[in-house]
Design a protein around this motif. Sequence first.
Motif, PDB file in Angstrom:
ATOM      1  N   TYR A  28       1.777  -9.124 -11.770  1.00 48.60           N
ATOM      2  CA  TYR A  28       2.677  -8.105 -12.297  1.00 48.60           C
ATOM      3  C   TYR A  28       3.320  -7.358 -11.140  1.00 48.60           C
ATOM      4  O   TYR A  28       2.628  -6.976 -10.193  1.00 48.60           O
ATOM      5  CB  TYR A  28       1.904  -7.136 -13.206  1.00 48.60           C
ATOM      6  N   THR A  29       4.620  -7.144 -11.245  1.00 49.58           N
ATOM      7  CA  THR A  29       5.277  -6.335 -10.223  1.00 49.58           C
ATOM      8  C   THR A  29       5.331  -4.894 -10.722  1.00 49.58           C
ATOM      9  O   THR A  29       5.360  -4.648 -11.922  1.00 49.58           O
ATOM     10  CB  THR A  29       6.703  -6.828  -9.932  1.00 49.58           C
ATOM     11  N   ALA A  30       5.330  -3.973  -9.781  1.00 45.13           N
ATOM     12  CA  ALA A  30       5.360  -2.558 -10.153  1.00 45.13           C
ATOM     13  C   ALA A  30       6.099  -1.779  -9.085  1.00 45.13           C
ATOM     14  O   ALA A  30       6.090  -2.154  -7.910  1.00 45.13           O
ATOM     15  CB  ALA A  30       3.934  -2.017 -10.301  1.00 45.13           C
ATOM     16  N   ASN A  78     -11.147 -14.231  -3.691  1.00 46.12           N
ATOM     17  CA  ASN A  78     -10.793 -14.585  -5.057  1.00 46.12           C
ATOM     18  C   ASN A  78     -10.523 -13.337  -5.876  1.00 46.12           C
ATOM     19  O   ASN A  78     -11.205 -12.328  -5.733  1.00 46.12           O
ATOM     20  CB  ASN A  78     -11.922 -15.383  -5.704  1.00 46.12           C
ATOM     21  N   PHE A  79      -9.526 -13.454  -6.721  1.00 48.75           N
ATOM     22  CA  PHE A  79      -9.125 -12.313  -7.544  1.00 48.75           C
ATOM     23  C   PHE A  79      -8.859 -12.749  -8.975  1.00 48.75           C
ATOM     24  O   PHE A  79      -8.510 -13.901  -9.236  1.00 48.75           O
ATOM     25  CB  PHE A  79      -7.856 -11.662  -6.976  1.00 48.75           C
ATOM     26  N   GLY A  80      -9.004 -11.772  -9.872  1.00 50.11           N
ATOM     27  CA  GLY A  80      -8.713 -12.060 -11.270  1.00 50.11           C
ATOM     28  C   GLY A  80      -7.236 -11.927 -11.606  1.00 50.11           C
ATOM     29  O   GLY A  80      -6.711 -12.670 -12.444  1.00 50.11           O
ATOM     30  N   ALA A  81      -6.583 -10.969 -10.968  1.00 57.30           N
ATOM     31  CA  ALA A  81      -5.164 -10.746 -11.238  1.00 57.30           C
ATOM     32  C   ALA A  81      -4.522 -10.075 -10.036  1.00 57.30           C
ATOM     33  O   ALA A  81      -5.237  -9.606  -9.134  1.00 57.30           O
ATOM     34  CB  ALA A  81      -4.976  -9.879 -12.477  1.00 57.30           C
ATOM     35  N   ILE A  82      -3.186 -10.052 -10.033  1.00 58.56           N
ATOM     36  CA  ILE A  82      -2.463  -9.552  -8.862  1.00 58.56           C
ATOM     37  C   ILE A  82      -1.374  -8.559  -9.283  1.00 58.56           C
ATOM     38  O   ILE A  82      -0.685  -8.786 -10.281  1.00 58.56           O
ATOM     39  CB  ILE A  82      -1.801 -10.730  -8.092  1.00 58.56           C
ATOM     40  N   ILE A  83      -1.261  -7.494  -8.533  1.00 53.49           N
ATOM     41  CA  ILE A  83      -0.128  -6.581  -8.700  1.00 53.49           C
ATOM     42  C   ILE A  83       0.692  -6.616  -7.426  1.00 53.49           C
ATOM     43  O   ILE A  83       0.147  -6.468  -6.332  1.00 53.49           O
ATOM     44  CB  ILE A  83      -0.601  -5.138  -8.973  1.00 53.49           C
ATOM     45  N   GLN A  84       1.966  -6.882  -7.593  1.00 49.01           N
ATOM     46  CA  GLN A  84       2.854  -6.872  -6.432  1.00 49.01           C
ATOM     47  C   GLN A  84       3.601  -5.553  -6.400  1.00 49.01           C
ATOM     48  O   GLN A  84       4.445  -5.290  -7.238  1.00 49.01           O
ATOM     49  CB  GLN A  84       3.840  -8.044  -6.500  1.00 49.01           C
ATOM     50  N   ALA A  85       3.239  -4.722  -5.424  1.00 46.44           N
ATOM     51  CA  ALA A  85       3.887  -3.418  -5.281  1.00 46.44           C
ATOM     52  C   ALA A  85       4.509  -3.364  -3.903  1.00 46.44           C
ATOM     53  O   ALA A  85       4.168  -2.530  -3.076  1.00 46.44           O
ATOM     54  CB  ALA A  85       2.859  -2.302  -5.465  1.00 46.44           C
ATOM     55  N   SER A  86       5.418  -4.301  -3.658  1.00 41.18           N
ATOM     56  CA  SER A  86       5.935  -4.455  -2.301  1.00 41.18           C
ATOM     57  C   SER A  86       7.069  -3.497  -1.982  1.00 41.18           C
ATOM     58  O   SER A  86       7.620  -3.530  -0.884  1.00 41.18           O
ATOM     59  CB  SER A  86       6.359  -5.909  -2.068  1.00 41.18           C
ATOM     60  N   GLY A 124       0.801  -1.220   0.000  1.00 44.90           N
ATOM     61  CA  GLY A 124       0.000   0.000   0.000  1.00 44.90           C
ATOM     62  C   GLY A 124       0.829   1.262   0.000  1.00 44.90           C
ATOM     63  O   GLY A 124       0.455   2.260   0.601  1.00 44.90           O
ATOM     64  N   GLY A 125       1.962   1.235  -0.685  1.00 45.12           N
ATOM     65  CA  GLY A 125       2.738   2.469  -0.853  1.00 45.12           C
ATOM     66  C   GLY A 125       2.178   3.256  -2.016  1.00 45.12           C
ATOM     67  O   GLY A 125       1.067   2.977  -2.496  1.00 45.12           O
ATOM     68  N   ILE A 126       2.936   4.236  -2.473  1.00 48.43           N
ATOM     69  CA  ILE A 126       2.408   5.091  -3.533  1.00 48.43           C
ATOM     70  C   ILE A 126       2.136   4.279  -4.802  1.00 48.43           C
ATOM     71  O   ILE A 126       1.182   4.545  -5.532  1.00 48.43           O
ATOM     72  CB  ILE A 126       3.344   6.309  -3.788  1.00 48.43           C
ATOM     73  N   THR A 127       2.955   3.260  -5.054  1.00 48.61           N
ATOM     74  CA  THR A 127       2.745   2.431  -6.240  1.00 48.61           C
ATOM     75  C   THR A 127       1.436   1.659  -6.125  1.00 48.61           C
ATOM     76  O   THR A 127       0.593   1.690  -7.025  1.00 48.61           O
ATOM     77  CB  THR A 127       3.925   1.444  -6.424  1.00 48.61           C
ATOM     78  N   GLY A 128       1.269   0.966  -5.017  1.00 47.40           N
ATOM     79  CA  GLY A 128       0.063   0.167  -4.837  1.00 47.40           C
ATOM     80  C   GLY A 128      -1.191   1.028  -4.825  1.00 47.40           C
ATOM     81  O   GLY A 128      -2.221   0.682  -5.411  1.00 47.40           O
ATOM     82  N   MET A 129      -1.099   2.177  -4.149  1.00 49.25           N
ATOM     83  CA  MET A 129      -2.263   3.077  -4.079  1.00 49.25           C
ATOM     84  C   MET A 129      -2.631   3.558  -5.486  1.00 49.25           C
ATOM     85  O   MET A 129      -3.800   3.599  -5.864  1.00 49.25           O
ATOM     86  CB  MET A 129      -1.954   4.287  -3.178  1.00 49.25           C
ATOM     87  N   THR A 130      -1.596   3.897  -6.266  1.00 46.84           N
ATOM     88  CA  THR A 130      -1.855   4.371  -7.618  1.00 46.84           C
ATOM     89  C   THR A 130      -2.464   3.267  -8.478  1.00 46.84           C
ATOM     90  O   THR A 130      -3.440   3.487  -9.198  1.00 46.84           O
ATOM     91  CB  THR A 130      -0.541   4.879  -8.270  1.00 46.84           C
ATOM     92  N   SER A 131      -1.900   2.070  -8.396  1.00 44.30           N
ATOM     93  CA  SER A 131      -2.448   0.943  -9.156  1.00 44.30           C
ATOM     94  C   SER A 131      -3.924   0.768  -8.846  1.00 44.30           C
ATOM     95  O   SER A 131      -4.752   0.582  -9.742  1.00 44.30           O
ATOM     96  CB  SER A 131      -1.726  -0.362  -8.800  1.00 44.30           C
ATOM     97  N   ALA A 132      -4.249   0.801  -7.557  1.00 45.42           N
ATOM     98  CA  ALA A 132      -5.627   0.571  -7.131  1.00 45.42           C
ATOM     99  C   ALA A 132      -6.553   1.653  -7.689  1.00 45.42           C
ATOM    100  O   ALA A 132      -7.620   1.355  -8.246  1.00 45.42           O
ATOM    101  CB  ALA A 132      -5.693   0.552  -5.611  1.00 45.42           C
ATOM    102  N   ALA A 172       1.186  -1.468 -14.860  1.00 44.46           N
ATOM    103  CA  ALA A 172       0.927  -2.797 -14.294  1.00 44.46           C
ATOM    104  C   ALA A 172      -0.571  -3.018 -14.139  1.00 44.46           C
ATOM    105  O   ALA A 172      -1.084  -4.120 -14.376  1.00 44.46           O
ATOM    106  CB  ALA A 172       1.639  -2.936 -12.956  1.00 44.46           C
ATOM    107  N   ALA A 173      -1.299  -1.962 -13.760  1.00 41.25           N
ATOM    108  CA  ALA A 173      -2.757  -2.075 -13.627  1.00 41.25           C
ATOM    109  C   ALA A 173      -3.356  -2.416 -15.002  1.00 41.25           C
ATOM    110  O   ALA A 173      -4.271  -3.238 -15.115  1.00 41.25           O
ATOM    111  CB  ALA A 173      -3.342  -0.777 -13.090  1.00 41.25           C
ATOM    112  N   MET A 174      -2.823  -1.789 -16.049  1.00 42.35           N
ATOM    113  CA  MET A 174      -3.276  -2.087 -17.410  1.00 42.35           C
ATOM    114  C   MET A 174      -3.108  -3.576 -17.713  1.00 42.35           C
ATOM    115  O   MET A 174      -4.036  -4.244 -18.181  1.00 42.35           O
ATOM    116  CB  MET A 174      -2.441  -1.239 -18.396  1.00 42.35           C
TER     117      MET A 174
END
Lengths: 208, 743, 428
Positions: free
Chosen positions: B477-479, B245-253, B147-155, B498-500
């Motif tokens: 996808y990692t971001a 359950n999820f369709g896809a995953i973004i790893q913004a660790s 939930g850093g700036i990357t994860g927040m932006t992806s969401a 990555a969200a795309m």
Amino acid sequence: MGNLNTTMIEKYRNSFLHEVEANVEEGEWVKMCMQCGVCSGSCPLGPHWDHPPQELFMMIRAGKREEVLTSSSMWMCTSCYNCIVRCPRELPITHIMHGLAHYAKRLGLVPENQQTEKFAQLFWDNLTNTGRVNELKLGLKLYFMNGFGEGIKMSLKMQDVGLNMLKTGRMSPFELLGGHSIKDKTGFHAMLQKAKELEDAKIAKHGA
Amino acid sequence: MADTKIGAYICKGCGLGERLDTDKLESIASGEGKAAICRQEEFLCQQSTVDKIQADIDNEGINRVVIGACSRRAKFEAFNFESTCVSRVNLREGVIWVRPDTEEAKEATQEMAEDYIRMGCTEVKFMSPPSASQEQSVNKHLLVVGGGITGMTSAIEASKAGYQVSIIEKTSQLGGVAGQLHRKVPSRMPYASPQDNGIDDLNNQISANSNITVYLNSTTTKTSGAPGRFSVDITTESGSTTTENFGAIIQASGFTPYDANKLPEFAYGKTPDVVDQLGLEKLAQEANGTPIKRPSDGKVVENVMFIQCAGQRSDKEDHLSYCSGHCCSTSIKQAMYFKESNPNCDAAVLYTDLRTPGAGGEDFYRSAQRKGVTFTKGIAKEVVAGDNQHTIKFTDLILNDEVDLAVDMVVLATGMLPNSGVNIDAPPAEEGSVEIPVESILNLDYRQGKDMPQLVHGFTDSHFICFPYETRRTGIYTAGPVRRPMDINQAIDDATGAAMKAIQAIENSALGKAAHPRSGDLSFPSFRMEGCTQCKRCTVECPFGAINEDEKGYPSYNESRCRRCGTCMGACPVRVISFENYSVDSVGQQIKAVNVPIPDEDDENAVAKPRILTLACENDAYPALDMAGMNRIQHSAYVRIIPVRCLGSVNTIWVTDALNSGYDGVVLLGCQKGENYQCHFVKGSEIAHYRMSKVNDTLTTLNLEKERVATYEVAITDIQRIPQLIDDMAKTIEDIGTSPLKF
Amino acid sequence: MTDTIATNESILVIGGGISGMTAALEAAECGKQVILVEKTPSLGGRVSQLYKYFPKLCHPTCGMEINSRRIKANKNLRVITMAEVDEITGNAGNYNVSITKQPRYINDNCTACGECANAVEAKFDNEHNYNMDKRKGAYLPFNMAYPQRYVLDSGIIGTDDADKAKAACRYDAVDLDMQKETVQLNVGAVIWATGWQPFDAANIQPYGYDRYDNVITSVEFERMMDDFGPTGGKILRPSDNKEAKNIAFIQCAGSRDRNYLKHCSRICCMASLKQTTYVREQYADDGKATIYYIDIRAIDRFEDFYAKVQADTNVSFIKSKVASITEERGTGNPVLHGVNTEGYDRYDNAHDLVVLAVGMQPSVDREKFPVEVITNEHGFIERPEGSTGMFAAGCASDALDVNRAVQNATASALRAIQVVNRFSKTEV
């Protein structure tokens, strides 16, 4: 007027940079240099500089006050403006060089026997005397600047040029007798005096 | 196979009619090839003719189409018939354009064309149109880990496109490192001063967005499934677990700042006045616009020096060898904190290369100089902590000086370490050594390991310049800085990119379509359980971790994880794995369809007509061969080339079958392998090289020379080299003689 | 392709380089209708003119092959070449776009057999090779060109060559009457992937690019490495076609300089480091390279590549912005003059060849967009703000390397999808 014995503690401190910014014409540009060296490479007199412009700027940032101000380097500038044209950071390098030279002169830090400085002083004295440049006197003073023997040698070398100038009316021998001057010489001198006071006050205020 | 009905269409255009006996080709297609409809056309690709083929499909029941014309890379759109298998017999780039137009060359050229027609007709017999398995339906819910700036932006960006998002954040609040920043480097013109870090705004957007759910103090303790149907255990600090359950995953660790305690030479830890960049952010936040005070005694800082590349760009032990990219701009920004709150403060940056790339970067650098920040090119050697002031010893590289400088404070620009979790490719720890346990980020329930594979220095970047999101775990996808060292501005773009890709994975997995690079492919590997020996080679070798093993050790495929490369098919020793339109038979039978001439032993003047099989990677080698044809670069007429999805899909049976059928040589053309591998299926070329080294045993058994099988790494630019490699094999055969196995 | 159907659920991508191709493909592979408009006859842009990528030293054509295959197979994506956007009106979710298509004089019938090229004679500057050689008036722009269809240079129209080309074509593909046409589109979002152009090195007077044969640009150097390029894949000096083994690379040729481009073009340091490996690849131990630089900007893991090049004893680095270049009489060797600012050393170094690492300039002049677009002073399009439906992708947004351009283009695809999803009835 600042202690010339720059202590270690002042090195790489910005005090000298600030001093330059306050007292040297266009000095506020010194900090913008990114050390590319294109000024130094473009200078036609380059090889004669102990410290080329970009290095002087670094020395200023490094607080090398005495080394900079007693250097002969900035006196090498002939105002060709190559450096200004080429500087990627828009530094008015020619002006800064003259500004540094001028500042060093005011502080009495010019290296001994600095030819450019000597000529500049001759020119200034010559000009401020009557408000007009007396070319004959200036020429002769310049030839004899480095002593009588040198002066004779130089005069002999240049005699053909001088004679031709006389022949074509480009130089009058009567100039030797005082020469012509501007109308209000007194007012002119008063103006110069005022300007000097202002300059001195500025240095006293911002000086290191 | 009763229901296959082949239509074979032979083009006479582009010189094919003049150079080849197309009547003969037609009779082979209808005879040996068993084509129900066979036609020659003057101009096969023109719309009216294509329409006629479509009419045959619609009205005559043609369901397998053989196009004897140009390369599969040419006129693709014209011959792209929906739900029909098409074999493109490459008579133009592959035959007449690589052969001289001479009388003596004619016979061998014609034989080439005839064999290719046989191969095309055989191939379609063993193909069926692929259809989606409907293994997963659409799940428009996206998981963002971090939930850093990357994860927040992806969401936020994914939700703006209409998708639901859950963010899992390990700590008690969103914002990550960016949230700890006093301000950030500007992202908009005029690129002159630090800007608000933007986290409050993102927080507000998230809390106002009903499509975004946030799990704080939580981690993913298990991730299983596949794109479209990921099942993730979310466990809170207190230990309670929910499964979603999820369709896809973004790893913004994100990243962890380098531990500056590893830099005792810079007095970190010896005085609180030496801080790292994050430490300075804290001081700046506390000062909140007033002059920054130094931690040791609260004195207003009068002079500060930033040491760039501290513990970075260095080959010393425990240092980072790479550059973290953002630190020059960050120091510039921080130097501005000092200058803006206290113009009399000397702020200097000690650097070796000042790295502020791009348009905004250089503006920002200039702006700092204008504000009076000074820059010195030099190398810091030591910081000596003092009672009142601290001394930095450095070499000034411009003035060539050794300098001791006394300052109030020192800021170390240290680097970033990616939070990548477990390095699944790490060699097993030596016995007796103490292993420091690494916490997994995703806890993937994959045979290949718990976390995303790493590229270099622990970052989980893609291997490909053209494809930064070419993930090795489909649908994940990692971001951000876990992918590559990067600044906030790049992380925001990366989060959006990555969200795309994650959204795309959701949409395509629901349709049974493959992800890049075989995007849209519906074909899918299936296996014949009764033949399977549970050897596990397919599960081990799958480069994408697409295959699990069930309790009995049988492979269990995950369609939407699969990238359809066929590595599993190449791996299977009992050949039970196949795709609808690409199988051991669809290639193997082509090999057998080639007419291998049996030398007439009674005729002393008989010219040997060897046969060389070339299996060429369809991405690099085959296009290069095409371009060789376009440039009329010739090669031997004895070769028969089959494009393969990847050299990794090559089953050794093809090679041994070829040799057993009397082929004289086999050439395999794959991409570059090793550290800088070029294979878009990761290890295809490498695996093929390994497998072929084992073929030597077979060769020995068959009493054949080793030189008859050659495997090469080639590039798509090897337009001149590849024909040469084929000719080299022809030369080798000439030297060692034809195969004795012709009968 | 005049029957292009577009609705306000479509996305228009302007520019068919790698960023435009990526943005178009990512959106199309997400099920969106996309129209990709390209000014030149083929897709690929600057990337198609590169020999290798840094830092991996792989070939850009590999990715081009994948991308063209994706385009061929994707029915959501339509490509319009030789076309430029004249006008855009409307708002996010509903833009009316007017596009002008220049005549190619070759229609869809073309089989790329090449007979027209065999038939014609007149030659023209070859733009694919930065005019370093000539091509015919009927041509396929390059081996990988997509669409794989020939082009007639408008310069042969009305000449005998045009008739010869027409007579040579057996498939009625040559259409000499083809006219310029206007296409109107209605789209929901627009992506500007208009890319970059190399800075015109002739502007840097002291380097004499316009006067000295042996001073070339970095983009021209790339073309020399192509086996099918102007020198057949050899590094040769333009003045005498001798092998150029001792090569100087001048960084910031036009960049970081208020006289030319004020911004840093980002890619040039890595490009020159990469090109030193070309010198070594071709001339092994005889190959020497010298990089004249201000700062080597090899950020993130590019540093590994920099370290590798630094370890090469045949490559040297001089911290200096070269002041001027002169030409040595007799040899034609360019001589570089300047000062190494690390310790103050003057140099006058002769090399066989000089490569100017020229800067990246936005292709579209900031004043010349057919609709209001917010650009910064360097001409790059600023990050989106507010409720716009127009976005930049790749080097239209900043000086970016390929990887970052593609990353940015992928992000732009999502931004465009957000707009069309918001304005369409799509249930999500």
